[in-house]
Write an enzyme that holds these catalytic residues in place. Structure first.
Site, PDB file in Angstrom:
ATOM      1  N   THR A  29       0.847  -1.195   0.000  1.00 46.21           N
ATOM      2  CA  THR A  29       0.000   0.000   0.000  1.00 46.21           C
ATOM      3  C   THR A  29       0.880   1.242   0.000  1.00 46.21           C
ATOM      4  O   THR A  29       1.719   1.409   0.880  1.00 46.21           O
ATOM      5  CB  THR A  29      -0.931  -0.024   1.237  1.00 46.21           C
ATOM      6  OG1 THR A  29      -1.897  -1.049   1.020  1.00 46.21           O
ATOM      7  CG2 THR A  29      -1.641   1.303   1.430  1.00 46.21           C
ATOM      8  N   GLN A 103      -3.967  -7.246  -6.521  1.00 48.21           N
ATOM      9  CA  GLN A 103      -4.488  -7.770  -5.259  1.00 48.21           C
ATOM     10  C   GLN A 103      -5.890  -7.208  -4.997  1.00 48.21           C
ATOM     11  O   GLN A 103      -6.084  -5.997  -4.903  1.00 48.21           O
ATOM     12  CB  GLN A 103      -3.566  -7.426  -4.092  1.00 48.21           C
ATOM     13  CG  GLN A 103      -3.916  -8.286  -2.877  1.00 48.21           C
ATOM     14  CD  GLN A 103      -3.305  -7.801  -1.590  1.00 48.21           C
ATOM     15  OE1 GLN A 103      -3.333  -6.623  -1.289  1.00 48.21           O
ATOM     16  NE2 GLN A 103      -2.769  -8.725  -0.806  1.00 48.21           N
ATOM     17  N   HIS A 182      -6.907 -10.941  -1.334  1.00 44.57           N
ATOM     18  CA  HIS A 182      -6.333 -10.530  -0.048  1.00 44.57           C
ATOM     19  C   HIS A 182      -7.142 -11.139   1.093  1.00 44.57           C
ATOM     20  O   HIS A 182      -8.244 -10.693   1.388  1.00 44.57           O
ATOM     21  CB  HIS A 182      -6.361  -9.005   0.034  1.00 44.57           C
ATOM     22  CG  HIS A 182      -5.498  -8.418   1.105  1.00 44.57           C
ATOM     23  ND1 HIS A 182      -4.991  -9.159   2.144  1.00 44.57           N
ATOM     24  CD2 HIS A 182      -5.032  -7.152   1.286  1.00 44.57           C
ATOM     25  CE1 HIS A 182      -4.255  -8.366   2.925  1.00 44.57           C
ATOM     26  NE2 HIS A 182      -4.279  -7.143   2.422  1.00 44.57           N
ATOM     27  N   ASN A 185      -3.870  -9.923   6.941  1.00 43.28           N
ATOM     28  CA  ASN A 185      -3.652  -8.630   7.601  1.00 43.28           C
ATOM     29  C   ASN A 185      -4.882  -7.981   8.230  1.00 43.28           C
ATOM     30  O   ASN A 185      -4.947  -6.759   8.367  1.00 43.28           O
ATOM     31  CB  ASN A 185      -2.972  -7.654   6.632  1.00 43.28           C
ATOM     32  CG  ASN A 185      -1.609  -8.158   6.205  1.00 43.28           C
ATOM     33  OD1 ASN A 185      -1.044  -9.026   6.879  1.00 43.28           O
ATOM     34  ND2 ASN A 185      -1.072  -7.658   5.112  1.00 43.28           N
ATOM     35  N   TYR A 187      -8.064  -7.803   7.212  1.00 44.87           N
ATOM     36  CA  TYR A 187      -9.124  -7.247   6.375  1.00 44.87           C
ATOM     37  C   TYR A 187     -10.280  -8.261   6.265  1.00 44.87           C
ATOM     38  O   TYR A 187     -10.260  -9.305   6.918  1.00 44.87           O
ATOM     39  CB  TYR A 187      -8.543  -6.771   5.038  1.00 44.87           C
ATOM     40  CG  TYR A 187      -7.497  -5.702   5.312  1.00 44.87           C
ATOM     41  CD1 TYR A 187      -7.881  -4.473   5.871  1.00 44.87           C
ATOM     42  CD2 TYR A 187      -6.133  -5.924   5.129  1.00 44.87           C
ATOM     43  CE1 TYR A 187      -6.935  -3.505   6.220  1.00 44.87           C
ATOM     44  CE2 TYR A 187      -5.185  -4.952   5.481  1.00 44.87           C
ATOM     45  CZ  TYR A 187      -5.598  -3.748   6.020  1.00 44.87           C
ATOM     46  OH  TYR A 187      -4.675  -2.804   6.374  1.00 44.87           O
ATOM     47  N   ARG A 234      -3.550 -14.584  -0.473  1.00 43.88           N
ATOM     48  CA  ARG A 234      -2.572 -14.171   0.539  1.00 43.88           C
ATOM     49  C   ARG A 234      -3.159 -14.340   1.933  1.00 43.88           C
ATOM     50  O   ARG A 234      -4.293 -13.927   2.181  1.00 43.88           O
ATOM     51  CB  ARG A 234      -2.190 -12.704   0.321  1.00 43.88           C
ATOM     52  CG  ARG A 234      -1.171 -12.185   1.316  1.00 43.88           C
ATOM     53  CD  ARG A 234      -0.762 -10.750   1.005  1.00 43.88           C
ATOM     54  NE  ARG A 234       0.679 -10.658   0.862  1.00 43.88           N
ATOM     55  CZ  ARG A 234       1.450  -9.838   1.596  1.00 43.88           C
ATOM     56  NH1 ARG A 234       0.923  -9.014   2.451  1.00 43.88           N
ATOM     57  NH2 ARG A 234       2.754  -9.824   1.417  1.00 43.88           N
ATOM     58  N   ASN A 242      -3.936  -5.052  13.055  1.00 45.31           N
ATOM     59  CA  ASN A 242      -5.394  -4.831  13.033  1.00 45.31           C
ATOM     60  C   ASN A 242      -6.129  -5.692  14.056  1.00 45.31           C
ATOM     61  O   ASN A 242      -7.264  -6.107  13.840  1.00 45.31           O
ATOM     62  CB  ASN A 242      -5.972  -5.042  11.625  1.00 45.31           C
ATOM     63  CG  ASN A 242      -5.653  -3.869  10.699  1.00 45.31           C
ATOM     64  OD1 ASN A 242      -5.577  -2.722  11.150  1.00 45.31           O
ATOM     65  ND2 ASN A 242      -5.458  -4.152   9.417  1.00 45.31           N
ATOM     66  N   GLY A 325       8.973  -6.864   0.094  1.00 44.93           N
ATOM     67  CA  GLY A 325       8.209  -5.632   0.165  1.00 44.93           C
ATOM     68  C   GLY A 325       9.104  -4.420   0.284  1.00 44.93           C
ATOM     69  O   GLY A 325       9.425  -3.754  -0.702  1.00 44.93           O
ATOM     70  N   ARG A 326       9.546  -4.148   1.503  1.00 46.16           N
ATOM     71  CA  ARG A 326      10.283  -2.894   1.734  1.00 46.16           C
ATOM     72  C   ARG A 326      11.543  -2.780   0.878  1.00 46.16           C
ATOM     73  O   ARG A 326      11.882  -1.691   0.429  1.00 46.16           O
ATOM     74  CB  ARG A 326      10.587  -2.745   3.230  1.00 46.16           C
ATOM     75  CG  ARG A 326       9.328  -2.421   4.038  1.00 46.16           C
ATOM     76  CD  ARG A 326       9.562  -2.550   5.525  1.00 46.16           C
ATOM     77  NE  ARG A 326       9.811  -3.933   5.902  1.00 46.16           N
ATOM     78  CZ  ARG A 326      10.155  -4.334   7.106  1.00 46.16           C
ATOM     79  NH1 ARG A 326      10.307  -3.451   8.079  1.00 46.16           N
ATOM     80  NH2 ARG A 326      10.350  -5.614   7.359  1.00 46.16           N
TER      81      ARG A 326
END
Ligand code: PHB
Length: 371
Positions: A29, A103, A182, A185, A187, A234, A242, A325-326
């Site tokens: 994101t 995604q 997705h 995480n 959601y 995922r 969360n 990712g990062r």
């Protein structure tokens, strides 16, 4: 598996798609879509173009409906403008010879009335407040605490499945190579899967079979559009981000993996560790093994991997592919840097979410640094 220094650079057959290497870009994101409308821009296309050397880009979490939105500035895949915006992105990646999945995202309770159609309450399996969870709603209001959501009614379930189905169709029209659902995480789909957030007493909650029902219906609907070979899921079995918790992640996600295997999807991407929070320190090997025992197709590992750990775990048979990712945020040419054992740029976490070109498309690649 043979120990091979260059294993990350060997092609890989994912479903029916040949990937150029095993270094994937994880969904990230970045909150930089055009407002109003949540539309992908030229700048977003440039960002993905720069990273097209990945074996596969899994593009950022993208809301399948207005109800599925939970943060300011995230992109959608429910309007014609958004489809056209994403087309610019997929064209850019394909021009560079890359592959890109989208995604598909519904945030469930991780939202705010200000982000919802008609100022409605966000929806969830159960009216349970995720303690301490926050979202970013606007430049004026900044980060706000998530409130107690409204429990979805039984008759609303087909509508949720339809949102993902429509998102999948739109992703196809936008030129993607496939989609990732997705279910991680904290959601909506993760809220249904995990025991802490799903206290329903109808056929969508209670038993594990019931908690998996909506996610599996969504997967089946998306397969109808794409075929199983172009669909992945995922999950984040031990993630606490969360305010998530499951009483028995090994059984829960082993069983989910078994059901996903029966549907013949191409891959499961597993968040094994999250910088945003994890109940487990180190990689949760028992959960990883349970998923791998139940799922016969591709396993993608994610979460704080380095080049060396990725090579090692692929060589040991603990994963097939690794998504980064990062490191991909700060190194657009990450596969090339890995190949040359070149130094890596450090990421700046103050520019992860929102903002402009800075910290987005201005990280240099190697050739720019050495000239
Ligand atoms: C976030 O915006 O912080 C975010 C979005 C999607 C994720 C994880 C984090 O899967």
């Amino acid at each position: 598996m043979v120990q091979n220094d260059d294993i990350l650079f060997e092609p890989f057959l994912l479903g029916d798609l040949t990937l150029r290497n095993r270094i994937l870009m994880a969904p990230l994101t970045r909150s930089r879509s055009q407002q109003p409308g949540d539309v992908p821009t030229e700048m977003n296309a440039e960002y993905y173009r720069q990273r097209a050397g990945a074996g596969l880009i899994i593009a950022e979490a993208t809301q399948v409906s207005p109800q599925g939105k939970g943060y300011a500035f995230t992109p959608g895949i429910h309007s014609e403008e958004q489809v056209a915006g994403w087309r610019r992105v997929t064209d850019a990646v394909h021009e560079e010879g890359g592959s890109i999945f989208l995604q598909l995202w519904h945030v469930g309770r991780i939202s705010h009335p200000e982000l919802q159609p008609n100022g409605n309450k966000p929806v969830a399996p159960s009216a349970i407040k995720p303690e301490g969870a926050k979202t970013y709603i606007s430049a004026d209001s900044g980060m706000v605490e998530i409130q107690t959501p409204r429990a979805l009614e039984l008759k609303e379930m087909p509508g949720i499945v339809e949102q993902f189905h429509q998102g999948a169709e739109n992703a196809k029209r936008a030129g993607f190579d496939g989609v990732e659902i997705h279910a991680a995480n904290g959601y909506l789909l993760d809220q249904f899967i995990k025991s802490g957030s799903n206290h329903r007493e109808d056929e969508y909650g209670g038993s594990l079979e019931n908690r998996l029902r909506l996610p599996l219906e969504v997967v089946a609907a998306v397969i109808d559009v794409w075929g199983a070979q172009r669909v992945g899921v995922r999950v984040s079995p031990t993630g606490s981000f969360n305010a998530m918790e499951d009483a028995d992640p090994t059984t829960t996600f082993g069983t989910f993996a078994k059901n996903l295997d029966a549907l013949k999807i191409a891959f499961i991407e597993v968040v094994e560790d999250s910088f945003q929070g994890n109940h487990f320190s180190g990689r949760p090997e028992a959960v990883i093994e349970a998923i791998q025992e139940s799922f016969t197709r591709t396993y993608i590992a994610n979460g704080g991997y380095t080049f060396n750990e990725a090579r090692q775990r692929i060589a040991e048979g603990k994963t097939d592919l690794v998504s980064f990712g990062r490191l991909f945020i700060s190194n657009p040419d990450l596969p090339e840097r890995f190949r040359l054992r070149a130094p890596l740029n450090e990421w700046d976490d103050s520019t992860f979410y929102g903002g402009d070109e800075h910290g987005y498309i201005d990280y240099p690649n190697l050739s720019e640094q050495s000239t």
